[in-house]
Design an enzyme around this catalytic site. Structure first.
Site, PDB file in Angstrom:
ATOM      1  N   ARG A 118       0.841  -1.201   0.000  1.00  0.00           N
ATOM      2  CA  ARG A 118       0.000   0.000   0.000  1.00  0.00           C
ATOM      3  C   ARG A 118       0.876   1.250   0.000  1.00  0.00           C
ATOM      4  O   ARG A 118       0.889   2.014   0.965  1.00  0.00           O
ATOM      5  CB  ARG A 118      -0.931  -0.030   1.192  1.00  0.00           C
ATOM      6  CG  ARG A 118      -1.944  -1.163   1.067  1.00  0.00           C
ATOM      7  CD  ARG A 118      -3.183  -0.912   1.892  1.00  0.00           C
ATOM      8  NE  ARG A 118      -4.357  -1.437   1.206  1.00  0.00           N
ATOM      9  CZ  ARG A 118      -5.591  -1.377   1.700  1.00  0.00           C
ATOM     10  NH1 ARG A 118      -5.800  -0.773   2.860  1.00  0.00           N
ATOM     11  NH2 ARG A 118      -6.602  -1.856   1.018  1.00  0.00           N
ATOM     12  N   GLN A 123      -0.625   2.417  -6.123  1.00  0.00           N
ATOM     13  CA  GLN A 123      -2.074   2.644  -6.008  1.00  0.00           C
ATOM     14  C   GLN A 123      -2.857   2.143  -7.218  1.00  0.00           C
ATOM     15  O   GLN A 123      -3.954   1.613  -7.082  1.00  0.00           O
ATOM     16  CB  GLN A 123      -2.365   4.132  -5.821  1.00  0.00           C
ATOM     17  CG  GLN A 123      -2.355   4.566  -4.368  1.00  0.00           C
ATOM     18  CD  GLN A 123      -2.838   5.997  -4.200  1.00  0.00           C
ATOM     19  OE1 GLN A 123      -3.188   6.657  -5.170  1.00  0.00           O
ATOM     20  NE2 GLN A 123      -2.840   6.474  -2.963  1.00  0.00           N
ATOM     21  N   ASP A 126      -3.817  -1.448  -6.948  1.00  0.00           N
ATOM     22  CA  ASP A 126      -4.426  -1.867  -5.680  1.00  0.00           C
ATOM     23  C   ASP A 126      -5.804  -2.486  -5.906  1.00  0.00           C
ATOM     24  O   ASP A 126      -6.836  -1.826  -5.811  1.00  0.00           O
ATOM     25  CB  ASP A 126      -4.505  -0.672  -4.731  1.00  0.00           C
ATOM     26  CG  ASP A 126      -4.956  -1.066  -3.334  1.00  0.00           C
ATOM     27  OD1 ASP A 126      -5.367  -2.233  -3.136  1.00  0.00           O
ATOM     28  OD2 ASP A 126      -4.908  -0.201  -2.438  1.00  0.00           O
ATOM     29  N   SER A 129      -8.413  -2.500  -3.023  1.00  0.00           N
ATOM     30  CA  SER A 129      -9.191  -1.263  -2.926  1.00  0.00           C
ATOM     31  C   SER A 129     -10.253  -1.186  -4.011  1.00  0.00           C
ATOM     32  O   SER A 129     -11.398  -0.822  -3.742  1.00  0.00           O
ATOM     33  CB  SER A 129      -8.274  -0.041  -3.037  1.00  0.00           C
ATOM     34  OG  SER A 129      -7.542   0.118  -1.849  1.00  0.00           O
ATOM     35  N   TYR A 222      -4.243  -0.860   7.967  1.00  0.00           N
ATOM     36  CA  TYR A 222      -5.260  -1.687   8.595  1.00  0.00           C
ATOM     37  C   TYR A 222      -5.296  -1.420  10.096  1.00  0.00           C
ATOM     38  O   TYR A 222      -4.366  -0.874  10.668  1.00  0.00           O
ATOM     39  CB  TYR A 222      -4.957  -3.176   8.374  1.00  0.00           C
ATOM     40  CG  TYR A 222      -5.177  -3.606   6.957  1.00  0.00           C
ATOM     41  CD1 TYR A 222      -6.461  -3.870   6.478  1.00  0.00           C
ATOM     42  CD2 TYR A 222      -4.101  -3.726   6.085  1.00  0.00           C
ATOM     43  CE1 TYR A 222      -6.657  -4.255   5.167  1.00  0.00           C
ATOM     44  CE2 TYR A 222      -4.288  -4.107   4.770  1.00  0.00           C
ATOM     45  CZ  TYR A 222      -5.570  -4.373   4.319  1.00  0.00           C
ATOM     46  OH  TYR A 222      -5.756  -4.746   3.029  1.00  0.00           O
TER      47      TYR A 222
END
Lengths: 358, 358
Positions: A118, A123, A126, A129, A222
Site C-alpha cells: 500500500r 495505487q 491496488d 481497494s 489496517y
C-alpha cells in the site's frame, strides 16, 4: 512470423462457483495490444460479466488456450487442476490466497494482487481497494433492498416518512463507499472505525463520526487486533449504539484472522423490527454473531445479510477496475514486449509470493 | 360496556402469495383508536412486513377475527373464501380489482382504493400513487442491482468509470420516483412520456426530457391509448433511442388494457451487453417484448426484469403509506365513531364499487 515474438497473456474463464468476474476486459485488451502484448482469451471467459467473445476479438484478442501463455491472469486463486496446466516458468497473476505451496511446486512465478504494497506508486495496482469500492457500493444497495423502509425521506399527500439511519462499522475503502452510496440515496449516515485518523474521511462523505473512545492503529493502513479488554468494551458500547439504526453495514476485517464480532445476537434483538445488518466479513466468519455466510436470514424480525464475493455481483465494472490494476502490474513486469522481473523493485518483490527456482 | 359501541375495523392477514403488505400499521392503529374506532388484527397480519402482533397490541389493537368487524380493510382483493367470511352490510376497503360480482352477491359495501378519484381533496387517499412511489424507488434499485456496472461515476487510482445512463419511459408517479432515485445514485437520467405537459416534472427531478414528437393526452391524468400508426412510429423512434442507455425502466400502463410494447426484441438486441430493462408493467403483459413476468431473464446479454407486486418488496413503508390512505378514507366514511356513508360525496360515490341493497 512477427506475432510469435510477442509475449502472450492468457485469460482463463474463472472456475469458482458464482465468480462472474474476469481478469481482463476488452477495453484493457486493446491497451495491452498497443503495448506489444498478445492476449489469448478462453472462449466464454467474459460470459459471467455478459461480455461476449466477439467483444474480445474486436479488441484484438484471439480465442484459445490461455494456459499455454507465458503470463496467465486470473481473478481467483487457481484450482489444483488449473495449476497442473501451468507451464514451469509461467507468470501467474491473481488473488492467489495464502496457500501457495502448490504454485511453488509447479515452478511458476506467482504474483498475488492482495500482496501489492500500500504505497502510492502502487495505487493503480491496488485491486483490494478497487474491489472494495464495488463491495461497499453493493452493500449499501443490499441494505436498501432488504430494508422494509425507504432510505430517503419521502413526502406524500398522506404524510412524510423519515430518512433511514445507516451506520457503517469500519471506514476502509468499502466502508467509505457504503457511506457515500447510502448518503446519495438519501439516508442519514454515521461511520465508525477504531482508527481515529479516518474520522475526517468519514465526514468527507457526509457522514457523522461515531466516537466510542477506543483506538487501534495498526500497520499498512489496517487496524490492529484489539486486546480482550478493549474488545469487550468496544462490543458493549457498539451494542448500545447500533440500536438506533435502520441499517448497520459491517466491514471490519483483520488480515489473516477471523473477523471480530461487532454486532452480537443481543444487539440484533434490541434493533427495531424490519432493520437490516449487511455483514461484509462473511467470508472470514462475520462481524455479526447471527450471520449465515452466503445467506440472508431473518432473526428477531431483523434481516441479516452476509454476502460472499460481493464484487462478482457487478461483474463488468468490477472486472474493468481489476483489469486496470492487472494492466498496471503488467506494465511493471514487462518491458518493450519482453518479461523483465526486477526483484529489486519494492512492488515486484512484495507481490511475488512464489518464484521459479532459476 | 362502552367498548362495544365503537365500530370495529378488522385487519386480516393478506393471503396472496408474496404479499408482504398489511392494510393497517401500528402507527395508524393509534390514530384510529384516537378517532374512536376499535381495531381487530388477525394474529400474524403484520408478519410479512416484520411487524409483530405485540406492536399492534401496544398501539391499542386487539388480536382476533377481523372478518366479524363492521369494516374490513385489506390490501389485495379478497379470495372467494374470504368473501364468504364477510357479513352482509360489511364495509370492505382494498384494491378490489375489476371482478366485484362476488362482492355484490355477498351484499357488502365495497370501496376500491384504485377507484378513488384523482381530485385534490382525495390526494391523501390516493393509494395508487403512494404504492407507485414505492415501485418507482425499487425499480431504480433493481436496475442498479442487475446492472453489471456502477450507477455513479467512480474515480479510482486506476482510472475513471463513467456514470450509467438511465431512461425511464412513462413519467407518472412511479416513473418520476425512479428518475429521482437513479439520479440520487449518480446516474444520468432521461424521461419520456406521451403527455408533453409532464416534461417540466421530468426536468424537476434532474432528468433530461426525451422528445419523440408523439403526444397522447388522456383523462384522469393517464395517457390515452395511441392509434396504430402513432404506436408504430413511437416504437420505431423508441427503438432508436433506447440503444444508448444502460438501464431502461418502463412504466407505461393504460387502465384496463394490456400494457403497450415499448421495447421490442430487436431493440434489446441492439442494447449494449450488460444493460438492464426493468419492466414495471409485467402484471399487465409487459412493456418489453422479451419480459417474463415475475422473473429476471438474460436475453442477448441484456438482463430483463419484470417484477410483480414490487411495493410488497418494501413492506413496512408501503404498508404505512397505504394505511394512511385507508385512514383518510375511513375518516370520510365514519363520523364520531359511527359509519355514515354519504353517497352524495364525490369520493364516496366514485370509490364505492358495490353497495349493499338496502
Amino acid at each position: 512470423m512477427a506475432e510469435t515474438q510477442n509475449i502472450a497473456v492468457g485469460v482463463p474463464r474463472e472456475s469458482a462457483p458464482g465468480e462472474r468476474r474476469v481478469a481482463l476486459v476488452p477495453k484493457v485488451v486493446g491497451r495491452l495490444r498497443a503495448a506489444g502484448l498478445d492476449v489469448v482469451v478462453e472462449p466464454g471467459a467474459g460470459g459471467g460479466a455478459l461480455m461476449s467473445d466477439w467483444l474480445y476479438e474486436e479488441a484484438g484478442a484471439t480465442l484459445g488456450d490461455p494456459w499455454a501463455c507465458e503470463i496467465v491472469v486470473k481473478v481467483a486463486a487457481p484450482t489444483p487442476d488449473e495449476i497442473h496446466r501451468l507451464k514451469p516458468g509461467t507468470v501467474l497473476i491473481g488473488f492467489l490466497g495464502t496457500d501457495v505451496e502448490a504454485l511453488s511446486t509447479a515452478d511458476v512465478h506467482g504474483f498475488a494482487m492482495e500482496a501489492i504494497p500500500r504505497i502510492s506508486r502502487a495505487q493503480s495496482m491496488d485491486a483490494l481497494s478497487s474491489q472494495s469500492s464495488v463491495a461497499g457500493y453493493l452493500a449499501a444497495l443490499l441494505g436498501a433492498q432488504h430494508l422494509t423502509r425507504f432510505y430517503p425521506m419521502l413526502t406524500t399527500a398522506a404524510g412524510t416518512v423519515p430518512p433511514a439511519k445507516v451506520l457503517v462499522l469500519g471506514a476502509g475503502v468499502a466502508g467509505l463507499q457504503a457511506l457515500a452510496t447510502a448518503r446519495r440515496l438519501g439516508a442519514q449516515t454515521t461511520g465508525y472505525d477504531v482508527r481515529p485518523e479516518v474520522a475526517e474521511q468519514v465526514r468527507s462523505v457526509g457522514a457523522k463520526w461515531l466516537d466510542l473512545g477506543i483506538e487501534a492503529i495498526g500497520e499498512g493502513g489496517y487496524a490492529r487486533a484489539l486486546t480482550d479488554e478493549e474488545r469487550a468494551e468496544q462490543v458493549r458500547r457498539l451494542n448500545e449504539a447500533v440500536i438506533g439504526y435502520d441499517v448497520v453495514i459491517t466491514t471490519a476485517q483483520v488480515p489473516g484472522r477471523k473477523a471480530p464480532v461487532l454486532v452480537t445476537g443481543d444487539s440484533v434483538t434490541a434493533m427495531r423490527a424490519g432493520s437490516v445488518v449487511v455483514d461484509l466479513a462473511g467470508e472470514s466468519g462475520g462481524n455479526c454473531e447471527l450471520s449465515v455466510p452466503g445467506e440472508a436470514v431473518v432473526r428477531h424480525d431483523v434481516t441479516i445479510v452476509a454476502p460472499l464475493n460481493l464484487p462478482a455481483g457487478m461483474p463488468e465494472h468490477a472486472s474493468e477496475l481489476y483489469a486496470r490494476n492487472v494492466q498496471a502490474l503488467l506494465e511493471l513486469l514487462v518491458d518493450q514486449g519482453k518479461l523483465r522481473l526486477d526483484f529489486s523493485d519494492e512492488i515486484v518483490a512484495a507481490a511475488c509470493v512464489t518464484r521459479k527456482e532459476s
